[in-house]
Design an enzyme around this catalytic site. Structure first.
Site, PDB file in Angstrom:
ATOM      1  N   ASP A 284     -20.131  -3.362   2.595  1.00  0.00           N
ATOM      2  CA  ASP A 284     -19.908  -2.372   3.640  1.00  0.00           C
ATOM      3  C   ASP A 284     -20.880  -2.637   4.793  1.00  0.00           C
ATOM      4  OD1 ASP A 284     -18.609   0.382   4.321  1.00  0.00           O
ATOM      5  OD2 ASP A 284     -20.755   0.650   4.715  1.00  0.00           O
ATOM      6  N   ASN A 292     -19.517   0.497  17.149  1.00  0.00           N
ATOM      7  CA  ASN A 292     -18.322   0.766  17.950  1.00  0.00           C
ATOM      8  C   ASN A 292     -18.624   1.707  19.114  1.00  0.00           C
ATOM      9  OD1 ASN A 292     -16.321  -0.800  16.732  1.00  0.00           O
ATOM     10  ND2 ASN A 292     -15.969   0.707  15.125  1.00  0.00           N
ATOM     11  N   ASP A 301     -14.015  -5.147  16.770  1.00  0.00           N
ATOM     12  CA  ASP A 301     -13.054  -6.052  16.116  1.00  0.00           C
ATOM     13  C   ASP A 301     -13.593  -7.476  16.042  1.00  0.00           C
ATOM     14  OD1 ASP A 301     -11.327  -3.959  15.812  1.00  0.00           O
ATOM     15  OD2 ASP A 301     -10.015  -4.498  17.494  1.00  0.00           O
ATOM     16  N   GLU A 328     -14.378  -0.856   7.586  1.00  0.00           N
ATOM     17  CA  GLU A 328     -15.487  -1.812   7.687  1.00  0.00           C
ATOM     18  C   GLU A 328     -15.975  -2.241   6.311  1.00  0.00           C
ATOM     19  OE1 GLU A 328     -17.406   2.325   7.860  1.00  0.00           O
ATOM     20  OE2 GLU A 328     -15.620   1.347   8.671  1.00  0.00           O
TER      21      GLU A 328
END
Length: 412
Positions: A284, A292, A301, A328
């Site tokens: 993770d 983000n 991305d 993620e």
């Protein structure tokens, strides 16, 4: 002897326009006899006056040509007026009979006469690659689609295939299987037929193609076999593309969650049955929401793609499955890998990700990303199901995140 009037002769000439074997000329006596079944009587006492129903019931048995009936009619009519010409006409009838037999034999040699011509027309107009072979595998007919497929040329004449051995295009084991079917069809009264099945053909250019092939027996005077060939190359390519879309995460090019679940179930079953270890590793990204928020989802991305490549490059073998598990999160199924091997893989992944820079996507050199990892291994029967193993790895992951992130935690 039956004496024919001009009216009867005209009627017989009209009837001779359809080929029927109900009238057979006796070449020795010049007589014309009407042939019926054991319990079958003509519907009229006059053999030249045939009811339509009786005619239609006997058309299927016709074998004598128009020419034979016409010649015998003329011969019998002449014999009714003079006995002196009977001998000459009998000889003529014998000659004509021999000629008829020759014509019939020639028709049989041509494997069916008009039926063969109709078959050739069918082969030419069918919209799939089709060839017709004899019982020895020699190609007797081929359409333009077969030429295009087998010779890889659209402009070559179909005659280029005529006479070639169909078996030369087959690969093993289909070649031996085909030869065996031909042998069995000769030894037993069983025509060679089989439904479409997949096989591989050797092409004239040395390449091979995957095809679907079916064989149909044509009951001619000499056995013929129609073979329809469908090129599966385009369909295979389309299938592979569809499978890739259905099984791959489009952003990271790793396997998707559906493939991960299927592979975990499959490898679990195999490893348990064989007594081999199996491990699961879950990864993770730390504080990815902040990434983000700070740099935007487009950069997020690009970050996911870079991390996915770092994970993929650390896999110990091709049997392992690396998948995007969630937004993620990533997960690995590692068959035949024990606790030590999965720990080494996790450490290599951590090193690869910590070494990443993001200047190539327009971010500052100070930007870094870390991951937390948790793993579990089934070795001595401590987990009863694959789902229990997955839950143990997930618990280890959250413990790693709770202990400060950017670390690896193994299931106790």
């Amino acid at each position: 002897m039956l004496e024919l009037t001009s009216t009867a002769e005209n009627q017989l000439t009209q009837i001779s326009q359809v080929n029927m074997d109900m009238f057979i000329g006796d070449t020795k006596t010049g007589n014309i006899n009407c042939q019926f079944g054991v319990n079958e009587l003509p519907p009229s006492t006059n053999p030249l006056k045939l009811e339509p129903q009786f005619l239609s019931n006997n058309l299927a048995n016709h074998t004598i040509s128009n020419r034979a009936i016409s010649n015998q009619t003329i011969s019998n009519h002449t014999g009714a007026h003079t006995n002196s010409s009977t001998s000459a006409n009998t000889g003529a009838n014998k000659a004509d009979s021999n000629q008829v037999n020759t014509d019939v034999n020639a028709t049989e040699t041509k494997l069916g006469g008009h039926a063969l011509s109709s078959l050739s027309t069918l082969v030419e107009h069918i919209m799939e690659a089709m060839i017709v072979v004899d019982e020895f595998g020699n190609i007797q007919m081929a359409n333009r689609h077969a030429v295009s497929l087998l010779l890889d040329c659209d402009k070559t004449s179909a005659n280029s295939l005529i006479g070639q051995r169909w078996q030369s295009y087959l690969c093993e084991p289909q070649k031996s299987h085909y030869q065996q079917m031909i042998l069995e069809s000769r030894l037993e009264p069983r025509p060679l037929n089989h439904l479409p099945n997949e096989t591989t053909l050797n092409m004239s250019n040395g390449q091979t193609i995957d095809v679907e092939m079916s064989v149909t027996h044509f009951p001619m005077s000499e056995p013929l076999f129609g073979i329809i060939i469908r090129d599966l190359s385009k369909y295979r390519a389309e299938y592979q593309q569809l499978y890739k879309w259905a099984s791959t995460d489009c952003l990271t090019n790793l396997s998707n969650r559906r493939v991960f679940d299927a592979d975990l179930k499959h490898h679990w079953k195999t490893c348990i049955e064989q007594g081999d270890p199996i491990s699961v590793l879950i990864i993770d990204i730390d504080h990815f929401k902040s990434f983000n928020d700070n740099y935007g989802h487009v950069m997020g991305d690009r970050c996911l793609q870079k991390i996915a490549n770092a994970i993929k490059s650390a896999l110990p073998n091709e049997d392992c499955t690396a998948a995007r598990y969630g937004g993620e999160e990533f997960a690995l199924v590692m068959p035949n890998c024990n606790t030590e091997e999965v720990q080494q893989t996790a450490q290599l992944i951590q090193q690869n990700i910590n070494a990443l820079t993001y200047m190539d996507i327009g971010l500052d050199i100070s930007v870094t990303v870390s991951v937390s990892q948790g793993h579990a291994s089934e070795i001595n029967g401590q987990f009863r199901t694959a789902n229990a193993l997955l839950c143990a790895a997930d618990t280890a992951l959250y413990r790693a995140k709770a202990e400060g992130r950017n670390r690896i935690n193994a299931c106790c």
